[in-house]
Motif scaffolding. Structure first.
Motif: not given
Length: 286
Positions: A104-122
Protein backbone atom coordinates in the motif's frame (compact mmCIF):
# COMPACT_ATOMS: atom_id res chain seq x y z
CA UNK A 1 -3.09 -56.23 48.87
CA UNK A 2 -6.89 -56.46 49.23
CA UNK A 3 -6.80 -53.47 51.58
CA UNK A 4 -4.86 -51.48 48.97
CA UNK A 5 -7.43 -52.25 46.26
CA UNK A 6 -10.21 -51.28 48.65
CA UNK A 7 -8.58 -47.94 49.44
CA UNK A 8 -8.11 -47.19 45.76
CA UNK A 9 -11.74 -48.03 45.02
CA UNK A 10 -12.98 -45.80 47.83
CA UNK A 11 -10.75 -42.98 46.58
CA UNK A 12 -12.16 -43.23 43.05
CA UNK A 13 -15.71 -43.23 44.39
CA UNK A 14 -14.96 -40.11 46.43
CA UNK A 15 -13.56 -38.31 43.40
CA UNK A 16 -16.58 -39.23 41.30
CA UNK A 17 -18.84 -37.60 43.88
CA UNK A 18 -16.91 -34.29 43.72
CA UNK A 19 -17.74 -31.40 41.45
CA UNK A 20 -14.53 -31.04 39.42
CA UNK A 21 -15.86 -28.30 37.13
CA UNK A 22 -15.30 -24.70 38.13
CA UNK A 23 -15.52 -21.56 36.06
CA UNK A 24 -12.49 -19.30 36.23
CA UNK A 25 -12.59 -15.68 35.09
CA UNK A 26 -9.35 -14.20 33.79
CA UNK A 27 -8.95 -10.47 33.40
CA UNK A 28 -7.00 -9.85 30.21
CA UNK A 29 -5.21 -6.54 29.72
CA UNK A 30 -6.40 -4.27 26.95
CA UNK A 31 -4.65 -5.07 23.68
CA UNK A 32 -2.32 -2.42 22.27
CA UNK A 33 -2.89 -1.97 18.55
CA UNK A 34 0.51 -1.65 16.87
CA UNK A 35 1.70 -0.78 13.35
CA UNK A 36 2.83 -3.81 11.32
CA UNK A 37 5.37 -3.42 8.51
CA UNK A 38 6.60 -5.68 5.72
CA UNK A 39 9.25 -4.04 3.54
CA UNK A 40 11.60 -5.95 1.23
CA UNK A 41 14.38 -4.35 -0.78
CA UNK A 42 14.51 -6.51 -3.92
CA UNK A 43 17.01 -5.84 -6.74
CA UNK A 44 15.29 -4.53 -9.88
CA UNK A 45 11.93 -3.98 -8.15
CA UNK A 46 10.21 -0.77 -7.10
CA UNK A 47 10.61 0.50 -3.57
CA UNK A 48 7.40 -0.69 -1.92
CA UNK A 49 6.03 -1.86 1.42
CA UNK A 50 2.95 -2.95 3.28
CA UNK A 51 1.92 -0.97 6.36
CA UNK A 52 -1.01 -2.30 8.37
CA UNK A 53 -2.21 -2.39 11.96
CA UNK A 54 -2.44 -5.35 14.31
CA UNK A 55 -5.62 -6.56 15.99
CA UNK A 56 -6.38 -8.33 19.26
CA UNK A 57 -7.04 -12.06 19.33
CA UNK A 58 -10.67 -11.52 20.39
CA UNK A 59 -11.26 -8.46 18.21
CA UNK A 60 -14.25 -8.49 15.88
CA UNK A 61 -13.27 -9.35 12.33
CA UNK A 62 -13.81 -6.48 9.88
CA UNK A 63 -16.52 -6.84 7.29
CA UNK A 64 -15.57 -7.50 3.68
CA UNK A 65 -16.72 -4.02 2.72
CA UNK A 66 -14.30 -2.40 5.19
CA UNK A 67 -11.54 -5.04 5.18
CA UNK A 68 -8.78 -2.99 3.53
CA UNK A 69 -9.82 0.23 5.24
CA UNK A 70 -9.63 -1.39 8.68
CA UNK A 71 -6.34 -3.23 8.04
CA UNK A 72 -4.27 -0.77 6.00
CA UNK A 73 -2.55 2.14 7.72
CA UNK A 74 -2.58 5.07 5.33
CA UNK A 75 -1.62 8.78 5.39
CA UNK A 76 1.94 8.03 6.59
CA UNK A 77 5.04 9.85 5.33
CA UNK A 78 7.41 7.18 4.00
CA UNK A 79 10.92 7.58 2.61
CA UNK A 80 13.74 5.16 1.84
CA UNK A 81 17.17 6.75 1.52
CA UNK A 82 19.95 5.14 -0.49
CA UNK A 83 23.21 6.57 -1.80
CA UNK A 84 22.15 10.09 -0.83
CA UNK A 85 18.80 9.93 -2.64
CA UNK A 86 15.45 10.06 -0.81
CA UNK A 87 12.78 7.91 -2.44
CA UNK A 88 9.28 8.98 -1.38
CA UNK A 89 6.72 6.18 -1.20
CA UNK A 90 3.16 7.33 -1.83
CA UNK A 91 -0.08 5.66 -0.77
CA UNK A 92 -1.29 3.25 -3.44
CA UNK A 93 -2.49 -0.33 -3.79
CA UNK A 94 -0.33 -2.89 -5.62
CA UNK A 95 -0.57 -6.65 -6.02
CA UNK A 96 2.41 -8.81 -6.97
CA UNK A 97 1.08 -12.01 -8.62
CA UNK A 98 4.46 -13.75 -8.23
CA UNK A 99 4.73 -13.36 -4.46
CA UNK A 100 0.97 -13.04 -3.86
CA UNK A 101 1.69 -9.96 -1.73
CA UNK A 102 -0.19 -6.66 -1.46
CA UNK A 103 1.58 -3.32 -0.97
CA UNK A 104 0.00 0.00 0.00
CA UNK A 105 3.04 2.28 -0.40
CA UNK A 106 5.35 2.50 -3.42
CA UNK A 107 7.84 4.81 -5.10
CA UNK A 108 7.56 5.86 -8.75
CA UNK A 109 7.62 3.34 -11.59
CA UNK A 110 11.21 4.26 -12.45
CA UNK A 111 12.50 4.23 -8.86
CA UNK A 112 14.00 0.77 -8.86
CA UNK A 113 16.30 -0.93 -6.34
CA UNK A 114 19.81 -1.32 -7.80
CA UNK A 115 20.85 -4.84 -8.72
CA UNK A 116 24.00 -4.54 -6.61
CA UNK A 117 25.02 -2.17 -3.84
CA UNK A 118 27.13 -2.19 -0.67
CA UNK A 119 25.47 0.97 0.67
CA UNK A 120 22.72 0.88 3.31
CA UNK A 121 19.03 1.46 2.71
CA UNK A 122 17.49 3.60 5.46
CA UNK A 123 13.74 3.61 6.14
CA UNK A 124 11.95 6.50 7.84
CA UNK A 125 8.20 6.53 8.44
CA UNK A 126 6.17 9.19 10.25
CA UNK A 127 2.67 8.03 11.14
CA UNK A 128 -0.36 10.37 11.19
CA UNK A 129 -0.13 10.53 15.01
CA UNK A 130 3.51 11.67 14.85
CA UNK A 131 5.07 8.37 15.91
CA UNK A 132 8.01 7.05 13.90
CA UNK A 133 9.32 3.79 12.47
CA UNK A 134 12.99 3.51 11.55
CA UNK A 135 15.13 0.68 10.18
CA UNK A 136 18.21 -0.02 8.09
CA UNK A 137 19.25 -2.90 5.84
CA UNK A 138 21.65 -3.89 3.06
CA UNK A 139 21.67 -6.17 0.02
CA UNK A 140 23.67 -9.35 0.56
CA UNK A 141 25.62 -11.06 -2.22
CA UNK A 142 23.61 -13.51 -4.30
CA UNK A 143 24.35 -17.18 -3.58
CA UNK A 144 23.76 -19.37 -6.61
CA UNK A 145 22.44 -22.93 -6.66
CA UNK A 146 25.26 -25.12 -7.97
CA UNK A 147 23.08 -28.04 -9.01
CA UNK A 148 19.87 -29.96 -8.38
CA UNK A 149 20.31 -33.73 -8.55
CA UNK A 150 17.26 -35.93 -9.14
CA UNK A 151 17.58 -39.40 -7.59
CA UNK A 152 15.32 -42.45 -7.88
CA UNK A 153 15.51 -45.48 -5.61
CA UNK A 154 17.09 -48.59 -7.04
CA UNK A 155 14.83 -50.40 -9.51
CA UNK A 156 12.69 -52.98 -7.79
CA UNK A 157 12.37 -51.06 -4.53
CA UNK A 158 8.85 -50.14 -3.32
CA UNK A 159 7.66 -46.85 -4.86
CA UNK A 160 10.66 -46.72 -7.18
CA UNK A 161 8.69 -44.45 -9.55
CA UNK A 162 9.08 -41.43 -7.22
CA UNK A 163 12.23 -39.34 -6.98
CA UNK A 164 13.88 -37.00 -4.52
CA UNK A 165 15.76 -33.77 -5.19
CA UNK A 166 19.14 -32.82 -3.72
CA UNK A 167 20.03 -29.14 -3.99
CA UNK A 168 23.72 -28.17 -3.69
CA UNK A 169 25.14 -24.72 -2.90
CA UNK A 170 28.61 -23.47 -2.00
CA UNK A 171 28.82 -21.55 1.27
CA UNK A 172 31.38 -18.84 2.04
CA UNK A 173 33.23 -20.11 5.14
CA UNK A 174 34.62 -16.65 5.99
CA UNK A 175 31.22 -15.19 6.94
CA UNK A 176 28.18 -16.26 8.97
CA UNK A 177 25.42 -16.90 6.46
CA UNK A 178 21.69 -17.48 6.72
CA UNK A 179 19.47 -18.97 4.04
CA UNK A 180 15.80 -19.39 3.31
CA UNK A 181 15.06 -22.32 1.02
CA UNK A 182 11.73 -22.68 -0.77
CA UNK A 183 10.62 -25.48 -3.08
CA UNK A 184 7.43 -25.24 -5.14
CA UNK A 185 5.89 -27.99 -7.23
CA UNK A 186 4.88 -27.03 -10.80
CA UNK A 187 3.88 -23.43 -9.96
CA UNK A 188 4.87 -20.57 -7.68
CA UNK A 189 1.14 -20.05 -7.06
CA UNK A 190 1.02 -23.28 -5.07
CA UNK A 191 1.90 -23.67 -1.41
CA UNK A 192 5.59 -24.54 -1.08
CA UNK A 193 6.59 -28.14 -0.56
CA UNK A 194 9.44 -26.84 1.60
CA UNK A 195 9.98 -23.46 3.24
CA UNK A 196 12.55 -23.17 6.03
CA UNK A 197 15.41 -21.06 7.39
CA UNK A 198 18.86 -22.38 8.18
CA UNK A 199 22.39 -21.14 8.88
CA UNK A 200 25.85 -22.46 8.03
CA UNK A 201 27.11 -23.27 11.53
CA UNK A 202 27.21 -27.01 10.87
CA UNK A 203 28.46 -26.78 7.29
CA UNK A 204 31.57 -28.78 6.42
CA UNK A 205 33.79 -28.29 3.36
CA UNK A 206 31.68 -25.26 2.29
CA UNK A 207 29.03 -27.53 0.73
CA UNK A 208 25.37 -27.22 1.74
CA UNK A 209 22.87 -29.86 0.63
CA UNK A 210 19.08 -29.51 0.92
CA UNK A 211 17.18 -32.77 0.44
CA UNK A 212 13.59 -33.90 0.02
CA UNK A 213 11.67 -37.13 0.40
CA UNK A 214 10.91 -39.44 -2.53
CA UNK A 215 7.81 -37.44 -3.46
CA UNK A 216 8.12 -36.39 -7.10
CA UNK A 217 6.99 -38.11 -10.29
CA UNK A 218 8.46 -37.99 -13.78
CA UNK A 219 7.30 -34.79 -15.47
CA UNK A 220 6.98 -32.74 -12.27
CA UNK A 221 8.58 -29.29 -12.36
CA UNK A 222 10.54 -28.31 -9.25
CA UNK A 223 10.99 -24.58 -8.67
CA UNK A 224 13.85 -24.10 -6.22
CA UNK A 225 14.42 -20.66 -4.67
CA UNK A 226 17.35 -19.78 -2.44
CA UNK A 227 17.39 -16.52 -0.47
CA UNK A 228 20.59 -15.25 1.09
CA UNK A 229 19.15 -13.46 4.13
CA UNK A 230 20.36 -11.41 7.08
CA UNK A 231 20.50 -12.68 10.64
CA UNK A 232 17.73 -10.32 11.75
CA UNK A 233 15.42 -11.60 8.99
CA UNK A 234 16.20 -15.20 9.97
CA UNK A 235 15.40 -14.35 13.59
CA UNK A 236 12.19 -12.62 12.54
CA UNK A 237 10.99 -15.59 10.46
CA UNK A 238 11.72 -18.05 13.27
CA UNK A 239 9.94 -15.86 15.81
CA UNK A 240 6.88 -15.57 13.53
CA UNK A 241 6.79 -19.36 13.27
CA UNK A 242 7.06 -19.68 17.04
CA UNK A 243 4.32 -17.12 17.62
CA UNK A 244 2.03 -18.89 15.16
CA UNK A 245 2.58 -22.23 16.92
CA UNK A 246 2.01 -20.71 20.37
CA UNK A 247 -1.14 -18.96 19.15
CA UNK A 248 -2.79 -22.32 18.45
CA UNK A 249 -1.71 -23.93 21.72
CA UNK A 250 -3.63 -22.81 24.86
CA UNK A 251 -0.97 -24.40 27.06
CA UNK A 252 2.06 -23.01 25.19
CA UNK A 253 4.31 -20.20 26.33
CA UNK A 254 3.84 -16.83 24.59
CA UNK A 255 6.34 -16.29 21.79
CA UNK A 256 6.97 -12.66 20.81
CA UNK A 257 7.69 -11.56 17.27
CA UNK A 258 11.25 -10.21 17.08
CA UNK A 259 11.48 -7.23 14.70
CA UNK A 260 14.39 -5.12 13.47
CA UNK A 261 12.32 -1.93 13.60
CA UNK A 262 13.10 1.06 15.80
CA UNK A 263 11.30 4.32 16.52
CA UNK A 264 8.57 5.52 18.83
CA UNK A 265 5.70 3.58 17.26
CA UNK A 266 6.64 0.19 18.82
CA UNK A 267 5.96 -1.42 15.44
CA UNK A 268 6.11 -5.09 14.48
CA UNK A 269 7.59 -6.44 11.27
CA UNK A 270 10.68 -6.44 9.10
CA UNK A 271 12.71 -4.21 6.78
CA UNK A 272 15.27 -6.29 4.90
CA UNK A 273 17.11 -6.82 1.67
CA UNK A 274 15.91 -9.85 -0.25
CA UNK A 275 18.34 -11.38 -2.73
CA UNK A 276 17.33 -14.67 -4.36
CA UNK A 277 18.40 -17.23 -6.93
CA UNK A 278 15.83 -19.49 -8.63
CA UNK A 279 16.03 -22.41 -11.03
CA UNK A 280 13.50 -24.81 -12.53
CA UNK A 281 14.11 -28.54 -12.98
CA UNK A 282 11.89 -31.16 -14.59
CA UNK A 283 11.95 -34.60 -13.00
CA UNK A 284 13.24 -37.13 -15.54
CA UNK A 285 14.60 -40.63 -15.29
CA UNK A 286 17.96 -40.92 -17.03
Amino acid sequence: MKNLYLKLLLGLLALSACDLEQEVEIDLPDYEIRPVLEAYIEPGERYRLLLTRSAGYFATLPSLDNLLEDLLLDSAEVTITHNGVDYVLESTLLFDPTTQKIYNYAAGMNDLVPTESDLPFVLNITLPNGETIEAETRLLPQVEIDSVVIEFPETGQPDDTLARALTYITDDPTTDNYYRRMLHLNSLDSLPEQDFVTDDRLVEDSVVVFGTGFDFAVGDTLLTTLFHISEDYATYLESVGGASAANGNPFGQPSPVISNLRGTANALGIFTGLVSFRRNDIVTRN
